[in-house]
Scaffold this active site. Sequence first.
Site, PDB file in Angstrom:
ATOM      1  N   HIS A 176       1.826 -39.396  11.352  1.00  0.00           N
ATOM      2  CA  HIS A 176       3.063 -38.625  11.228  1.00  0.00           C
ATOM      3  C   HIS A 176       4.105 -39.523  10.576  1.00  0.00           C
ATOM      4  O   HIS A 176       4.064 -40.745  10.748  1.00  0.00           O
ATOM      5  CB  HIS A 176       3.630 -38.262  12.612  1.00  0.00           C
ATOM      6  CG  HIS A 176       2.830 -37.281  13.385  1.00  0.00           C
ATOM      7  ND1 HIS A 176       2.047 -37.630  14.446  1.00  0.00           N
ATOM      8  CD2 HIS A 176       2.718 -35.950  13.262  1.00  0.00           C
ATOM      9  CE1 HIS A 176       1.472 -36.550  14.945  1.00  0.00           C
ATOM     10  NE2 HIS A 176       1.858 -35.515  14.234  1.00  0.00           N
ATOM     11  N   ASP A 223       5.625 -41.501  13.378  1.00  0.00           N
ATOM     12  CA  ASP A 223       4.787 -42.465  14.119  1.00  0.00           C
ATOM     13  C   ASP A 223       5.114 -43.878  13.648  1.00  0.00           C
ATOM     14  O   ASP A 223       4.930 -44.845  14.393  1.00  0.00           O
ATOM     15  CB  ASP A 223       3.293 -42.245  13.834  1.00  0.00           C
ATOM     16  CG  ASP A 223       2.738 -40.980  14.454  1.00  0.00           C
ATOM     17  OD1 ASP A 223       3.378 -40.424  15.351  1.00  0.00           O
ATOM     18  OD2 ASP A 223       1.640 -40.546  14.021  1.00  0.00           O
TER      19      ASP A 223
HETATM   20  C1  GLT Z   1      -0.126 -33.036  17.730  1.00  0.00           C
HETATM   21  C2  GLT Z   1      -1.132 -31.928  17.721  1.00  0.00           C
HETATM   22  C3  GLT Z   1      -2.278 -32.290  16.847  1.00  0.00           C
HETATM   23  C4  GLT Z   1      -1.855 -32.317  15.407  1.00  0.00           C
HETATM   24  C5  GLT Z   1      -0.918 -33.418  15.111  1.00  0.00           C
HETATM   25  C6  GLT Z   1      -0.495 -33.322  13.675  1.00  0.00           C
HETATM   26  S1  GLT Z   1       0.426 -33.429  16.165  1.00  0.00           S
HETATM   27  O1  GLT Z   1      -0.655 -34.176  18.314  1.00  0.00           O
HETATM   28  O2  GLT Z   1      -1.584 -31.689  19.038  1.00  0.00           O
HETATM   29  O3  GLT Z   1      -3.335 -31.424  17.010  1.00  0.00           O
HETATM   30  O4  GLT Z   1      -2.995 -32.497  14.609  1.00  0.00           O
HETATM   31  O5  GLT Z   1       0.834 -33.062  13.522  1.00  0.00           O
END
Ligand code: GLT
Length: 400
Positions: A61, A64
């Site tokens: 992200h 992150d």
């Molecule tokens: C979050 C979500 C994931 C997604 C991420 C991408 S964020 O953790 O539960 O399934 O893939 O934004």
Amino acid sequence: MNACGGGYSPETRRRYFISGPQWAAAYPGHALFHAPTRPEIGFGEVIRKYAEIGIGYWSTHDTDVIPTAALGKDAQWEIAGRIGKTLAANGVRCSMITAETFHHAVWAAGPAAESPAIREYAKFRVRNTVDLAHELGAGFAVYWPGTLGYLVQGAIEETETLRWYAEAINAACERDIEVARALGGTTLKHCLEAKPFEPQAEILLPTSDAMLAFIGSGMLTHPEMVGLNPEYLHELMWGAAVRAALARALVAGKLFHFDINDGYRLKHDVDIGVGLVNPLDWLNVLVLLRSHGFEGPFNLDFKPPRTTSQFGVFEVSFPTAVDRFITLWEMAGEAISDPVIKEATEALKAGGLVADSEDQMDAEALTRAHRELLTLHEVIAHRLVQILIGQHRGRVFSTK
Ligand code: GLT
Ligand code: MN
Ligand code: MN
């Protein structure tokens, strides 16, 4: 790992388009009812550990790795420069960047809130994600809309909210076209990810199918640039047959990216390591994907258990997840070329023959000619279990 028979070498693991998310490795063990159990770790350590394991791609992200306040500022590019150097030094490539539009309180009413200022901020965030993706050489951008929905009914007008969300995706695609043109490169693949529940009570785009309808709704200015990032567990959560959900994405030409993990039907997003809960279903999923030439990216979107150190995360959780995936991928190859499955499949496709003397449109005669049709289905299912447990290679069990 030794007690479990060892694992694939890092070189072998690197041959697959498997990506490790920053957030999965850095997950400190917290949840709504869980206090964190591990210290925070940064991208330097995560990338170095992924390289050691043989995970050749890294995804993240924006927030992150970049503090929210630094996004789009000089400080962001300084961090991006360090990330680029770390990736290069470890032989890892950045495959995907995703905009965090759910965690910070600014998203309390979602990325397509009524307030135009919030929606402008959402556009800034996805455009900035596109810029970061180009800077770090990623080919994919993912959008999990998170809070696109509501807790209480009545305030939100759904068609308006969906139109506003489309404006954000359009802003990302339009920025991408500009940047790709300026760099003389190609545009990214923009991938929508659905989750049926969490963190809102009601979700406006709860499934991959809902997102396919959104892509085809006419609200996107560049629908050809937008596809799906289904997550295995997110489809299971609403009770889907994951393979069928993936098949619908495949026939639409929209399977761009795939989050791999495991869990249970109609439960919350437990994000368990791939193949630990439903290995037979996973084998079948990979048979479908292999036979349609989908070779990734496979993004390890799972949560290592709440061990009290990083030891379990990097010595067991990630390498075993990668290795289960590779083993299941190999098994899928065996299933595709298996002579028993081939013969049964050909017999199914040949169909039963109604005698020339009989009426070819007689339902009773057709039924008689096909009375072993579901027997052949069962033969194939049995064979797949044999492949899963190694019986096809001579692994024997007592029949007494
Ligand atoms: C979050 C979500 C994931 C997604 C991420 C991408 S964020 O953790 O539960 O399934 O893939 O934004
Ligand atoms: Mn996911
Ligand atoms: Mn999940």
